[in-house]
Design an enzyme around this catalytic site. Structure first.
Site, PDB file in Angstrom:
ATOM      1  N   VAL A   9      30.331  31.945  45.038  1.00 40.14           N
ATOM      2  CA  VAL A   9      30.274  32.894  45.489  1.00 40.14           C
ATOM      3  C   VAL A   9      31.156  34.276  44.533  1.00 40.14           C
ATOM      4  O   VAL A   9      31.642  33.988  44.150  1.00 40.14           O
ATOM      5  CB  VAL A   9      31.364  32.960  46.568  1.00 40.14           C
ATOM      6  CG1 VAL A   9      31.057  34.619  47.426  1.00 40.14           C
ATOM      7  CG2 VAL A   9      30.034  32.048  47.900  1.00 40.14           C
ATOM      8  N   ASN A  89      35.228  38.837  42.213  1.00 37.41           N
ATOM      9  CA  ASN A  89      35.160  39.876  41.065  1.00 37.41           C
ATOM     10  C   ASN A  89      35.112  41.429  41.517  1.00 37.41           C
ATOM     11  O   ASN A  89      35.930  42.176  40.824  1.00 37.41           O
ATOM     12  CB  ASN A  89      33.863  39.906  40.032  1.00 37.41           C
ATOM     13  CG  ASN A  89      33.300  40.718  39.057  1.00 37.41           C
ATOM     14  OD1 ASN A  89      33.957  40.977  37.685  1.00 37.41           O
ATOM     15  ND2 ASN A  89      32.847  41.803  39.696  1.00 37.41           N
ATOM     16  N   TYR A 154      45.670  51.902  40.874  1.00 40.76           N
ATOM     17  CA  TYR A 154      44.346  50.956  40.679  1.00 40.76           C
ATOM     18  C   TYR A 154      45.322  49.913  40.106  1.00 40.76           C
ATOM     19  O   TYR A 154      45.708  49.445  40.389  1.00 40.76           O
ATOM     20  CB  TYR A 154      43.664  51.597  39.009  1.00 40.76           C
ATOM     21  CG  TYR A 154      42.978  50.443  38.647  1.00 40.76           C
ATOM     22  CD1 TYR A 154      41.827  49.333  39.113  1.00 40.76           C
ATOM     23  CD2 TYR A 154      43.288  50.486  37.417  1.00 40.76           C
ATOM     24  CE1 TYR A 154      41.164  48.296  38.777  1.00 40.76           C
ATOM     25  CE2 TYR A 154      42.768  49.084  36.480  1.00 40.76           C
ATOM     26  CZ  TYR A 154      41.349  48.270  37.089  1.00 40.76           C
ATOM     27  OH  TYR A 154      40.499  47.506  36.875  1.00 40.76           O
ATOM     28  N   LYS A 158      46.065  46.251  40.876  1.00 46.53           N
ATOM     29  CA  LYS A 158      45.789  44.815  40.447  1.00 46.53           C
ATOM     30  C   LYS A 158      47.346  43.748  40.231  1.00 46.53           C
ATOM     31  O   LYS A 158      47.176  42.942  39.679  1.00 46.53           O
ATOM     32  CB  LYS A 158      44.900  45.739  38.868  1.00 46.53           C
ATOM     33  CG  LYS A 158      43.965  46.037  39.034  1.00 46.53           C
ATOM     34  CD  LYS A 158      42.738  44.626  39.284  1.00 46.53           C
ATOM     35  CE  LYS A 158      41.063  45.204  39.508  1.00 46.53           C
ATOM     36  NZ  LYS A 158      40.711  44.085  40.051  1.00 46.53           N
TER      37      LYS A 158
END
Length: 261
Positions: A9, A89, A154, A158
């Site tokens: 996936v 991703n 952001y 992460k």
């Protein structure tokens, strides 16, 4: 649909690194399930991979920033497929003054980068644990190693992905599921992205990567059971060596140049 074959996936599979992941897996004769937003030519990519590499490819179009969509997707996957690889991703960046960011803008980044990755992993883990061998690859970023002004949300998201992946790797190390995280820099996904990164100056150009090469290296290292994949050793070394009081203003100035250009 019911199938006994095993699948990989890939979220965010319609372009950039996600598309490269899908193509690299298909080259290795691994069946794929591609996840992306609607109207991203996902059906065409699935058909192309099936014909070109003689594998099975399915696709599912949805917005991963919506909690209910993630739950429906994972229910469909668990009911329909054996999953032995999960590549989280899908992610959103964003360069903006925090004072000018809308609440929706902030929430969407957090939902896709943090919540969707966590929930996809959590909901598919029982499926992965049933397989003889299984792998999870989470895509973090070099930004995980430093706060950055004008990006704010952001890098923090992460950092979560990096920490989450390392913790889960340790928790599952005695099982059949191997967890890895990759921390790439910016990639040459399209002309606009390249031009935007070039405006950041030296630091931006230093981390500019080819998504096909990154995907190929990541898959290779994943199967070698490398728990922390570094695709750009130079930028990683810079990030590790530089103290926060140097790299924080340095990176912030690079992003500020991007905004002002």
């Amino acid at each position: 649909m019911d199938t006994k074959e095993s699948y990989a996936v890939v979220t965010g599979a319609s372009q950039g690194l996600g598309k490269s992941f899908a193509e690299n897996l298909a080259k290795q004769k691994i069946n794929v399930i591609l996840i992306s937003l609607p109207d991203q030519n996902l059906k065409e990519l699935s058909v192309k991979l099936e014909k070109q590499y003689d594998i099975k490819a399915h696709y599912y179009e949805t917005d991963l920033s919506v909690h209910e969509n993630v739950m429906k997707l994972t229910e469909w996957l668990n009911c329909s497929f054996d999953v032995h690889i999960l590549i989280n991703n899908a992610g959103l960046g964003g360069t903006k003054k925090f004072t000018e960011a809308s609440s929706d803008y902030i929430n969407t980044i957090l939902q896709v980068n943090v919540a969707a990755t966590s929930l996809m992993t959590h909901q598919l883990l029982p499926n992965l644990l049933k397989q003889p061998k299984a792998y999870i690859l989470n895509v973090s970023s070099m930004a995980a190693f430093s706060p950055i002004g004008f990006k704010t949300v952001y890098p923090a998201s992460k950092s979560f992905i990096h920490s989450f992946s390392r913790g889960l790797h340790e928790e599952l190390k005695d099982t059949n599921v191997f967890v890895s995280v990759v921390n790439p820099g910016a990639m040459k996904t399209n002309k606009d992205v390249c031009e935007r990164i070039e405006k950041q100056g030296f630091m931006g150009r230093l981390t500019l990567l080819n998504p096909d090469k990154v995907a190929s290296y990541c898959i290779r290292q994943l199967f070698k059971k490398d728990s922390v994949i570094m695709v750009n050793p130079i930028s990683w070394l810079v990030m590790k060596i530089l103290p926060i009081w140097i790299k924080l203003p340095l990176m912030t100035q690079a992003i500020k140049r991007e905004i002002e250009a």
